[in-house]
Design a protein around this motif. Structure first.
Motif, short mmCIF file in Angstrom:
data_model
loop_
_atom_site.label_atom_id
_atom_site.label_comp_id
_atom_site.label_asym_id
_atom_site.label_seq_id
_atom_site.Cartn_x
_atom_site.Cartn_y
_atom_site.Cartn_z
N ARG A 193 -10.98 -2.25 12.92
CA ARG A 193 -9.79 -1.45 13.23
C ARG A 193 -8.56 -2.33 13.46
O ARG A 193 -7.44 -1.97 13.04
CB ARG A 193 -10.03 -0.59 14.47
CG ARG A 193 -8.80 0.21 14.90
CD ARG A 193 -9.07 1.08 16.10
NE ARG A 193 -9.87 2.24 15.78
CZ ARG A 193 -9.37 3.36 15.26
NH1 ARG A 193 -8.08 3.45 14.99
NH2 ARG A 193 -10.16 4.37 15.00
N ALA A 194 -8.73 -3.46 14.09
CA ALA A 194 -7.59 -4.33 14.40
C ALA A 194 -6.91 -4.87 13.15
O ALA A 194 -5.79 -5.40 13.23
CB ALA A 194 -8.03 -5.49 15.28
N ASP A 195 -7.56 -4.74 11.99
CA ASP A 195 -6.99 -5.28 10.76
C ASP A 195 -6.16 -4.26 9.98
O ASP A 195 -5.62 -4.58 8.93
CB ASP A 195 -8.11 -5.81 9.86
CG ASP A 195 -8.79 -7.03 10.46
OD1 ASP A 195 -8.12 -8.07 10.57
OD2 ASP A 195 -9.97 -6.93 10.85
N VAL A 196 -6.07 -3.01 10.47
CA VAL A 196 -5.17 -2.04 9.84
C VAL A 196 -3.74 -2.50 10.10
O VAL A 196 -3.33 -2.66 11.25
CB VAL A 196 -5.39 -0.62 10.40
CG1 VAL A 196 -4.38 0.34 9.79
CG2 VAL A 196 -6.81 -0.15 10.12
N GLU A 197 -2.98 -2.70 9.05
CA GLU A 197 -1.67 -3.32 9.18
C GLU A 197 -0.66 -2.65 8.24
O GLU A 197 -0.80 -2.71 7.02
CB GLU A 197 -1.78 -4.81 8.85
CG GLU A 197 -0.50 -5.58 8.89
CD GLU A 197 -0.69 -7.04 8.49
OE1 GLU A 197 -0.05 -7.90 9.11
OE2 GLU A 197 -1.46 -7.31 7.55
N LEU A 198 0.35 -1.99 8.81
CA LEU A 198 1.43 -1.44 8.01
C LEU A 198 2.37 -2.56 7.57
O LEU A 198 2.52 -3.57 8.26
CB LEU A 198 2.24 -0.43 8.82
CG LEU A 198 1.80 1.04 8.77
CD1 LEU A 198 0.47 1.23 9.47
CD2 LEU A 198 2.88 1.94 9.36
N TYR A 199 2.99 -2.36 6.42
CA TYR A 199 4.06 -3.29 6.04
C TYR A 199 5.23 -3.09 7.01
O TYR A 199 5.40 -2.01 7.58
CB TYR A 199 4.50 -3.02 4.60
CG TYR A 199 3.53 -3.56 3.59
CD1 TYR A 199 3.47 -4.92 3.31
CD2 TYR A 199 2.64 -2.71 2.94
CE1 TYR A 199 2.56 -5.44 2.39
CE2 TYR A 199 1.72 -3.21 2.02
CZ TYR A 199 1.69 -4.58 1.75
OH TYR A 199 0.78 -5.07 0.85
N PRO A 200 6.04 -4.13 7.21
CA PRO A 200 7.08 -4.07 8.25
C PRO A 200 8.05 -2.89 8.11
O PRO A 200 8.52 -2.36 9.12
CB PRO A 200 7.82 -5.41 8.08
CG PRO A 200 6.81 -6.32 7.48
CD PRO A 200 5.96 -5.46 6.58
N GLU A 201 8.34 -2.48 6.87
CA GLU A 201 9.33 -1.43 6.67
C GLU A 201 8.72 -0.02 6.59
O GLU A 201 9.45 0.97 6.51
CB GLU A 201 10.13 -1.70 5.38
CG GLU A 201 9.42 -1.37 4.08
CD GLU A 201 8.49 -2.46 3.56
OE1 GLU A 201 8.13 -2.40 2.37
OE2 GLU A 201 8.12 -3.37 4.33
N THR A 202 7.39 0.07 6.63
CA THR A 202 6.75 1.35 6.35
C THR A 202 7.17 2.46 7.31
O THR A 202 7.57 3.55 6.88
CB THR A 202 5.21 1.21 6.39
OG1 THR A 202 4.79 0.34 5.35
CG2 THR A 202 4.53 2.56 6.23
N GLU A 203 7.09 2.23 8.60
CA GLU A 203 7.36 3.30 9.55
C GLU A 203 8.82 3.75 9.47
O GLU A 203 9.11 4.96 9.53
CB GLU A 203 7.01 2.87 10.98
CG GLU A 203 6.96 4.02 11.94
CD GLU A 203 6.19 3.70 13.20
OE1 GLU A 203 5.91 4.66 13.96
OE2 GLU A 203 5.86 2.53 13.45
N GLU A 204 9.73 2.81 9.31
CA GLU A 204 11.15 3.17 9.18
C GLU A 204 11.37 4.06 7.95
O GLU A 204 12.07 5.07 8.02
CB GLU A 204 12.00 1.91 9.05
CG GLU A 204 13.48 2.19 8.82
CD GLU A 204 14.30 0.93 8.58
OE1 GLU A 204 15.50 1.07 8.24
OE2 GLU A 204 13.75 -0.18 8.72
N VAL A 205 10.76 3.68 6.84
CA VAL A 205 10.95 4.42 5.60
C VAL A 205 10.32 5.81 5.69
O VAL A 205 10.91 6.81 5.25
CB VAL A 205 10.36 3.64 4.40
CG1 VAL A 205 10.26 4.51 3.16
CG2 VAL A 205 11.22 2.41 4.12
N LEU A 206 9.14 5.92 6.29
CA LEU A 206 8.51 7.23 6.45
C LEU A 206 9.37 8.15 7.31
O LEU A 206 9.54 9.33 7.00
CB LEU A 206 7.12 7.08 7.07
CG LEU A 206 6.06 6.38 6.21
CD1 LEU A 206 4.74 6.29 6.97
CD2 LEU A 206 5.86 7.08 4.88
#
Length: 211
Positions: free
Chosen positions: A84-97
């Motif tokens: 689970r600790a290896d799930v990693e969003l790209y830095p811009e993902t949350e902002e873009v969503l």
């Protein structure tokens, strides 16, 4: 007019680190323990079995198939939780969503099995109209234009109302284009350029806003 944005998942919204650790470390380590062999030998055996099937075969994405094939007795959830600790969003993902969800319906259309897409993006579900696995829902990989037509029918949309964004040039750009969707190829390595190419999700968002 674009109404829906469809995203690939691994390599697009999240890095491939999690799925690589599950498939390339987790499964081989469990195989090694089950069969009493070294990890290096287990990795070779497991990788060879994966490659004998290939990414255009539904079995490639089916965790149950591989656990049965390798005689590994573990609950799916327990295996997924191991990394689970290896799930990693790209830095811009949350902002873009957050930005795009104000104007468009967002969906995920991944080749990955439902258990993977739900696990990796579950905490971000509020951004999406739907998170789905085309292999689990439609029984097809994104190798066929019909898969994207199935997606449009499932969403109640016309192909020209949907844009698909992903990091696989064939699965995520050429095939959806053939099906009549708009599509953007996400080339994070910056090997290509052109109207159909974006290099991160911020660039993708700008391009979609201009459609």
């Amino acid at each position: 007019m674009i109404k829906i944005i469809s995203f690939d998942m691994d390599g697009t919204l999240v890095t491939s680190r999690y799925v690589e650790r599950v498939w390339l470390e987790g499964v081989p380590s469990l195989y090694a323990r089950r069969h009493g062999i070294g990890l290096e030998e287990a990795q070779r055996i497991v990788y060879d079995e994966y490659m004998s099937v290939g990414t255009r075969d539904l079995r490639w994405y089916d965790l149950s198939h591989w656990l049965d094939r390798f005689e590994i007795d573990i609950a799916h959830h327990d295996l997924l939780e191991m990394f689970r600790a290896d799930v990693e969003l790209y830095p811009e993902t949350e902002e873009v969503l957050g930005l795009l969800s104000e104007k468009f319906d967002l969906v995920v259309a991944s080749n990955g099995a439902t258990e993977f897409v739900e696990f990796e993006l579950g905490s971000y579900r509020h951004h999406f109209r739907e998170i789905l696995s085309v292999t689990s829902v439609f029984g097809k990989v994104k190798d066929y234009p019909e898969t994207f037509l199935d997606l449009c029918r499932h969403l109640g949309a016309k192909p020209d109302e949907v844009v698909h964004i992903g990091d696989h040039r064939y699965f995520d750009y050429e095939v959806p284009k053939e099906a009549g969707l708009s599509a953007l190829y996400l080339d994070r390595e910056r090997m290509e350029s052109g109207d159909h190419v974006v290099h991160d999700l911020l660039e993708a968002a700008e391009r979609v806003m201009g459609m």
